[in-house]
Write a protein that holds these residues in place. Structure first.
Motif, PDB file in Angstrom:
ATOM      1  N   TYR A 225       0.831  -1.208   0.000  1.00 39.49           N
ATOM      2  CA  TYR A 225       0.000   0.000   0.000  1.00 39.49           C
ATOM      3  C   TYR A 225       0.863   1.254   0.000  1.00 39.49           C
ATOM      4  CZ  TYR A 225      -4.462  -2.404   0.488  1.00 39.49           C
ATOM      5  OH  TYR A 225      -5.573  -3.162   0.254  1.00 39.49           O
ATOM      6  N   LYS A 226       1.899   1.260   0.802  1.00 38.06           N
ATOM      7  CA  LYS A 226       2.762   2.439   0.850  1.00 38.06           C
ATOM      8  C   LYS A 226       3.468   2.673  -0.481  1.00 38.06           C
ATOM      9  CE  LYS A 226       3.337   2.609   5.852  1.00 38.06           C
ATOM     10  NZ  LYS A 226       4.261   2.554   7.012  1.00 38.06           N
ATOM     11  N   SER A 227       3.807   1.577  -1.192  1.00 36.35           N
ATOM     12  CA  SER A 227       4.441   1.731  -2.503  1.00 36.35           C
ATOM     13  C   SER A 227       3.485   2.344  -3.518  1.00 36.35           C
ATOM     14  CB  SER A 227       4.951   0.379  -3.014  1.00 36.35           C
ATOM     15  OG  SER A 227       3.886  -0.454  -3.442  1.00 36.35           O
ATOM     16  N   TRP A 228       2.181   2.233  -3.259  1.00 38.98           N
ATOM     17  CA  TRP A 228       1.169   2.835  -4.135  1.00 38.98           C
ATOM     18  C   TRP A 228       0.719   4.202  -3.636  1.00 38.98           C
ATOM     19  CZ3 TRP A 228      -2.018  -2.289  -3.577  1.00 38.98           C
ATOM     20  CH2 TRP A 228      -1.402  -3.301  -4.309  1.00 38.98           C
ATOM     21  N   GLY A 229       1.346   4.696  -2.587  1.00 40.47           N
ATOM     22  CA  GLY A 229       0.994   6.002  -2.049  1.00 40.47           C
ATOM     23  C   GLY A 229      -0.258   5.988  -1.201  1.00 40.47           C
ATOM     24  N   ILE A 230      -0.599   4.847  -0.645  1.00 43.86           N
ATOM     25  CA  ILE A 230      -1.803   4.697   0.177  1.00 43.86           C
ATOM     26  C   ILE A 230      -1.382   4.475   1.630  1.00 43.86           C
ATOM     27  CG2 ILE A 230      -3.860   3.275   0.611  1.00 43.86           C
ATOM     28  CD1 ILE A 230      -3.806   2.517  -2.376  1.00 43.86           C
ATOM     29  N   SER A 231      -1.946   5.245   2.538  1.00 45.62           N
ATOM     30  CA  SER A 231      -1.597   5.077   3.947  1.00 45.62           C
ATOM     31  C   SER A 231      -2.213   3.785   4.481  1.00 45.62           C
ATOM     32  CB  SER A 231      -2.093   6.268   4.777  1.00 45.62           C
ATOM     33  OG  SER A 231      -3.499   6.355   4.717  1.00 45.62           O
ATOM     34  N   ALA A 232      -1.457   3.082   5.329  1.00 45.90           N
ATOM     35  CA  ALA A 232      -1.922   1.791   5.848  1.00 45.90           C
ATOM     36  C   ALA A 232      -1.277   1.526   7.191  1.00 45.90           C
ATOM     37  CB  ALA A 232      -1.581   0.674   4.858  1.00 45.90           C
ATOM     38  N   GLU A 233      -1.962   0.720   8.005  1.00 48.38           N
ATOM     39  CA  GLU A 233      -1.418   0.345   9.301  1.00 48.38           C
ATOM     40  C   GLU A 233      -2.007  -0.981   9.749  1.00 48.38           C
ATOM     41  OE1 GLU A 233      -2.484   3.127  12.319  1.00 48.38           O
ATOM     42  OE2 GLU A 233      -4.643   2.867  12.044  1.00 48.38           O
ATOM     43  N   ASN A 234      -1.276  -1.653  10.650  1.00 44.48           N
ATOM     44  CA  ASN A 234      -1.782  -2.845  11.301  1.00 44.48           C
ATOM     45  C   ASN A 234      -2.392  -2.444  12.638  1.00 44.48           C
ATOM     46  OD1 ASN A 234      -0.955  -4.647   9.287  1.00 44.48           O
ATOM     47  ND2 ASN A 234       1.100  -4.825  10.152  1.00 44.48           N
ATOM     48  N   GLN A 235      -3.650  -2.779  12.836  1.00 43.80           N
ATOM     49  CA  GLN A 235      -4.346  -2.445  14.078  1.00 43.80           C
ATOM     50  C   GLN A 235      -4.556  -3.712  14.896  1.00 43.80           C
ATOM     51  OE1 GLN A 235      -8.015  -0.397  13.164  1.00 43.80           O
ATOM     52  NE2 GLN A 235      -6.979   1.374  12.260  1.00 43.80           N
TER      53      GLN A 235
ATOM     54  N   GLU B 218      -6.367   3.313   3.661  1.00 37.88           N
ATOM     55  CA  GLU B 218      -7.420   4.248   3.271  1.00 37.88           C
ATOM     56  C   GLU B 218      -6.924   5.290   2.292  1.00 37.88           C
ATOM     57  OE1 GLU B 218      -8.893   6.295   6.741  1.00 37.88           O
ATOM     58  OE2 GLU B 218      -7.285   7.782   6.651  1.00 37.88           O
ATOM     59  N   ILE B 219      -7.866   5.706   1.459  1.00 37.25           N
ATOM     60  CA  ILE B 219      -7.681   6.870   0.596  1.00 37.25           C
ATOM     61  C   ILE B 219      -8.631   7.930   1.152  1.00 37.25           C
ATOM     62  CG2 ILE B 219      -7.744   7.770  -1.753  1.00 37.25           C
ATOM     63  CD1 ILE B 219      -7.624   4.855  -2.750  1.00 37.25           C
ATOM     64  N   LYS B 220      -8.073   8.997   1.699  1.00 37.23           N
ATOM     65  CA  LYS B 220      -8.855   9.982   2.445  1.00 37.23           C
ATOM     66  C   LYS B 220      -9.804  10.749   1.535  1.00 37.23           C
ATOM     67  CE  LYS B 220      -9.335  11.603   6.684  1.00 37.23           C
ATOM     68  NZ  LYS B 220      -9.684  10.699   7.813  1.00 37.23           N
ATOM     69  N   GLY B 221     -11.022  10.925   2.017  1.00 39.10           N
ATOM     70  CA  GLY B 221     -12.003  11.703   1.270  1.00 39.10           C
ATOM     71  C   GLY B 221     -11.687  13.190   1.306  1.00 39.10           C
ATOM     72  N   THR B 222     -12.153  13.898   0.293  1.00 36.52           N
ATOM     73  CA  THR B 222     -11.874  15.335   0.194  1.00 36.52           C
ATOM     74  C   THR B 222     -13.065  16.194   0.638  1.00 36.52           C
ATOM     75  OG1 THR B 222     -12.542  15.242  -2.126  1.00 36.52           O
ATOM     76  CG2 THR B 222     -10.184  15.071  -1.652  1.00 36.52           C
ATOM     77  N   GLU B 223     -14.278  15.798   0.269  1.00 34.67           N
ATOM     78  CA  GLU B 223     -15.466  16.582   0.622  1.00 34.67           C
ATOM     79  C   GLU B 223     -16.149  16.077   1.890  1.00 34.67           C
ATOM     80  OE1 GLU B 223     -18.236  17.345  -2.537  1.00 34.67           O
ATOM     81  OE2 GLU B 223     -16.660  17.217  -4.070  1.00 34.67           O
TER      82      GLU B 223
ATOM     83  N   LEU C 242      -7.969   2.639  -7.792  1.00 36.12           N
ATOM     84  CA  LEU C 242      -8.666   3.843  -7.349  1.00 36.12           C
ATOM     85  C   LEU C 242      -7.684   4.961  -7.005  1.00 36.12           C
ATOM     86  CD1 LEU C 242     -11.423   2.168  -5.149  1.00 36.12           C
ATOM     87  CD2 LEU C 242     -11.842   3.544  -7.208  1.00 36.12           C
ATOM     88  N   LYS C 243      -6.596   4.598  -6.357  1.00 43.35           N
ATOM     89  CA  LYS C 243      -5.595   5.617  -6.014  1.00 43.35           C
ATOM     90  C   LYS C 243      -5.012   6.257  -7.275  1.00 43.35           C
ATOM     91  CE  LYS C 243      -2.724   7.979  -3.428  1.00 43.35           C
ATOM     92  NZ  LYS C 243      -3.213   9.099  -2.589  1.00 43.35           N
ATOM     93  N   LYS C 244      -4.902   5.473  -8.323  1.00 45.37           N
ATOM     94  CA  LYS C 244      -4.305   5.984  -9.561  1.00 45.37           C
ATOM     95  C   LYS C 244      -5.291   6.823 -10.376  1.00 45.37           C
ATOM     96  CE  LYS C 244      -1.510   4.468 -13.489  1.00 45.37           C
ATOM     97  NZ  LYS C 244      -0.786   3.320 -14.101  1.00 45.37           N
ATOM     98  N   VAL C 245      -6.558   6.381 -10.498  1.00 46.93           N
ATOM     99  CA  VAL C 245      -7.486   7.073 -11.393  1.00 46.93           C
ATOM    100  C   VAL C 245      -8.518   7.918 -10.649  1.00 46.93           C
ATOM    101  CG1 VAL C 245      -7.198   5.241 -13.088  1.00 46.93           C
ATOM    102  CG2 VAL C 245      -9.174   5.182 -11.569  1.00 46.93           C
ATOM    103  N   TYR C 246      -8.594   7.765  -9.327  1.00 51.05           N
ATOM    104  CA  TYR C 246      -9.573   8.502  -8.522  1.00 51.05           C
ATOM    105  C   TYR C 246      -8.928   8.843  -7.177  1.00 51.05           C
ATOM    106  CZ  TYR C 246     -14.132   9.199  -6.113  1.00 51.05           C
ATOM    107  OH  TYR C 246     -15.203   9.696  -5.407  1.00 51.05           O
ATOM    108  N   PRO C 247      -7.865   9.629  -7.230  1.00 47.34           N
ATOM    109  CA  PRO C 247      -7.047   9.838  -6.026  1.00 47.34           C
ATOM    110  C   PRO C 247      -7.694  10.740  -4.977  1.00 47.34           C
ATOM    111  CG  PRO C 247      -6.224  11.180  -7.831  1.00 47.34           C
ATOM    112  CD  PRO C 247      -7.295  10.314  -8.416  1.00 47.34           C
ATOM    113  N   ASN C 248      -8.745  11.477  -5.366  1.00 56.47           N
ATOM    114  CA  ASN C 248      -9.382  12.420  -4.440  1.00 56.47           C
ATOM    115  C   ASN C 248     -10.865  12.114  -4.298  1.00 56.47           C
ATOM    116  OD1 ASN C 248      -6.977  14.136  -4.033  1.00 56.47           O
ATOM    117  ND2 ASN C 248      -7.265  14.597  -6.209  1.00 56.47           N
ATOM    118  N   PRO C 249     -11.198  11.000  -3.660  1.00 59.24           N
ATOM    119  CA  PRO C 249     -12.610  10.616  -3.553  1.00 59.24           C
ATOM    120  C   PRO C 249     -13.392  11.606  -2.698  1.00 59.24           C
ATOM    121  CG  PRO C 249     -11.272   9.253  -2.110  1.00 59.24           C
ATOM    122  CD  PRO C 249     -10.311  10.065  -2.939  1.00 59.24           C
ATOM    123  N   LYS C 250     -14.688  11.637  -2.911  1.00 53.73           N
ATOM    124  CA  LYS C 250     -15.534  12.505  -2.097  1.00 53.73           C
ATOM    125  C   LYS C 250     -15.568  12.001  -0.654  1.00 53.73           C
ATOM    126  CE  LYS C 250     -19.386  14.184  -3.709  1.00 53.73           C
ATOM    127  NZ  LYS C 250     -20.791  14.300  -4.206  1.00 53.73           N
ATOM    128  N   ARG C 251     -15.849  10.689  -0.507  1.00 51.75           N
ATOM    129  CA  ARG C 251     -15.827  10.062   0.815  1.00 51.75           C
ATOM    130  C   ARG C 251     -14.548   9.258   0.976  1.00 51.75           C
ATOM    131  NH1 ARG C 251     -21.202   9.810  -1.012  1.00 51.75           N
ATOM    132  NH2 ARG C 251     -22.728  10.628   0.504  1.00 51.75           N
TER     133      ARG C 251
END
Length: 516
Positions: free
Chosen positions: A73-83, A283-288, A326-335
């Motif tokens: 995930y980090k290599s794709w620019g997506i934040s991730a963690e083990n909970q 997660e890919i953080k929502g913008t709106e 989604l991170k590549k083609v829709y990097p700024n989702p609404k939610r």
């Protein structure tokens, strides 16, 4: 002025609809293009199933899988963690080697069951015996001391190793019916015989261990050629192995004929004490509307007879690849689009139910979750999970999916709430819209579900690729929808057993200290 306002407002809506339609087509086209032209599925599948292998909760391989997913995930620019959500019995599978050494030499196909204590490197050698014809519990107690120093075979001898579809294709109808009748009678007699001992097929195993058995030999045939279900052991100190039907029934016949077969078992597993149990969350953080969530869902753990390829490696690949695209083609989702790779689903939806319990702030703001967990096949069914208005928004979201994929999918609304089976049930029990993306079988139940044959070669990548496109588009549409999905529940029908209305399923209490 009123007419001018209406005209202006209408034009604005038309303009907005046109712009959104253009954006929608652009994103959907981008998802489809990326999925087909730059698929990472086979590489991800190799790394997860071949390199890491099975992901039994409590094992080092499970931890390696969590860490691998974070790195991806980090290599794709997506934040991730083990909970961390709990603790589990730590255990590592080692070499299992099973050989018949008398009356002749033959290496047998089988494996040690999960969380079972290991043998020494020298292993254990002993004669195999079968359960006797039991008159009553008193006679069984008198027989029990004879198991000392022996491997006890605790599964019935199947009358055939051919699955029913093979009989149906080749046997005469009379022969097929005769076999089925014989098998039914043998199965009833087997369980009735055990019941006379005062135990059942599970509780008898600790009794045999206490009586001094050298080990337990089991066979859980999955009604297919060369395929067994592989689960956990019920012994604390002695080895338990599952030997596949072809070899198990050979040993059984030898015992019946007085050949006194002996086997040598080496099972070099390790007890690792107590280890933490995790969910991997990205997660890919929502913008709106960043505090509203679309959740992609698949359990990460597996049983370890095979490598967990279709249960639930393929679901995991779908969600990871969908997030990458989604991170590549829709990097700024609404939610916010969140993915959960759950731990210990196989022991009772523990990871997902813990997430639901631990994150009420996320659950109360869910738009929807999409879960995939029943094999490698293309998705062919979605139901409304008991949410009254689900037809409206699921149909709206599906409308953007290419017809080549959508035409295979049957929908049913409002459906009924999931009460178990997979992680979508954890969300539904909390009242949140959780939908199962149910897939085509590909002989899942007999050949790969929890078996020794659940391996990379069983993955049908064309179908998995279709599921990636479906999932990514559903996530995109749910994220962009100007409306919140309704949580209104259907009025459940009358329970025929009680005469009372059925109740909505209740949330599970997760097991947070498993196997300890």
């Amino acid at each position: 002025m009123k007419k001018l306002f209406i005209l202006t407002f209408t034009c604005s809506l038309i303009s907005y609809s046109f712009i959104f339609s253009q954006e929608k087509n652009s994103v959907v086209d981008g998802i489809v293009k990326e999925a087909y032209e730059n698929s990472q599925l086979e590489t991800l599948g190799h790394e997860l199933m071949d390199d890491i292998g099975p992901r039994l909760v409590g094992t080092p391989q499970m931890q390696k899988a969590h860490d691998w997913a974070i790195a991806k995930y980090k290599s794709w620019g997506i934040s991730a963690e083990n909970q961390q959500w709990g603790e589990w019995k730590g255990w590592e599978r080692g070499i299992t080697h099973i050989d018949m050494i008398h009356p002749r030499v033959q290496t047998l196909e089988g494996t040690q069951l999960a969380w079972n204590p290991g043998t020494s490197k020298k292993g254990v050698t002993a004669e195999c015996i079968i359960l006797p014809e039991i008159k009553d519990s008193i006679s069984f107690q008198k027989w029990l001391p004879t198991v000392k120093g022996k491997f006890v075979m605790v599964a019935m001898k199947q009358p055939t190793g051919r699955p029913d579809y093979n009989w149906e294709e080749w046997a005469t109808p009379e022969s097929f019916e005769k076999m089925k009748k014989n098998r039914t009678e043998m199965t009833r007699a087997w369980y009735a015989n055990i019941a006379k001992s005062g135990y059942d097929s599970r509780s008898i195993i600790p009794a045999l261990e206490k009586a001094g058995a050298a080990g337990i030999v089991d066979n859980y045939w999955s009604n297919g050629f060369g395929v067994d279900k592989i689960f956990g052991a019920r012994t604390k100190k002695i080895p338990t192995v599952d030997i596949q039907l072809e070899d198990y029934t050979m040993l059984y016949r030898m015992v019946e004929h007085g050949d006194k077969p002996q086997i040598h078992v080496v099972a070099e597993s390790k007890d690792l004490g107590v280890v933490p149990a995790f969910n991997t969350i990205a997660e890919i953080k929502g913008t709106e509307k960043p505090e509203e969530y679309v959740i992609l869902s698949a359990h990460f753990d597996s049983w370890d007879g095979g490598t967990g390829a279709t249960d639930n490696g393929t679901g995991t690949l779908v969600m990871m690849e969908a997030m990458r695209i989604l991170k590549k083609v829709y990097p700024n989702p609404k939610r916010t689009i969140l993915v959960g790779h759950w731990g210990s689903e196989e022991q009772g939806l523990n990871g997902s139910s813990a997430f639901v319990a631990d994150h009420p702030e996320i659950i109360k703001n869910m738009q929807a979750s999409f879960n995939q967990d029943n094999g490698t096949g293309r998705v062919v069914s979605i139901n409304g999970a008991g949410f009254l208005q689900s037809y409206d928004y699921i149909s709206r979201w599906l409308s953007a999916v290419p017809d080549t994929i959508r035409k295979h999918i049957e929908t049913s609304f409002p459906g009924s709430p999931a009460r178990g089976g997979s992680d979508n049930a954890s969300f539904v029990a909390a009242g949140a819209p959780g939908f199962s993306l149910s897939s085509l079988s590909w002989s899942y139940w007999n050949y790969t579900w929890h078996t020794n044959r659940d391996t990379y070669d069983k993955i049908v990548f064309d179908d998995v690729q279709s599921n990636v496109i479906l999932t990514a588009i559903l996530a995109y549409m749910a994220s962009e929808d100007p409306e919140r999905a309704s949580w209104e529940k259907v009025k459940l029908p009358i329970d025929k057993k009680t005469g009372e209305p059925q109740e909505w399923p209740t949330q599970r209490v997760p097991e947070r200290k498993g196997g300890l």
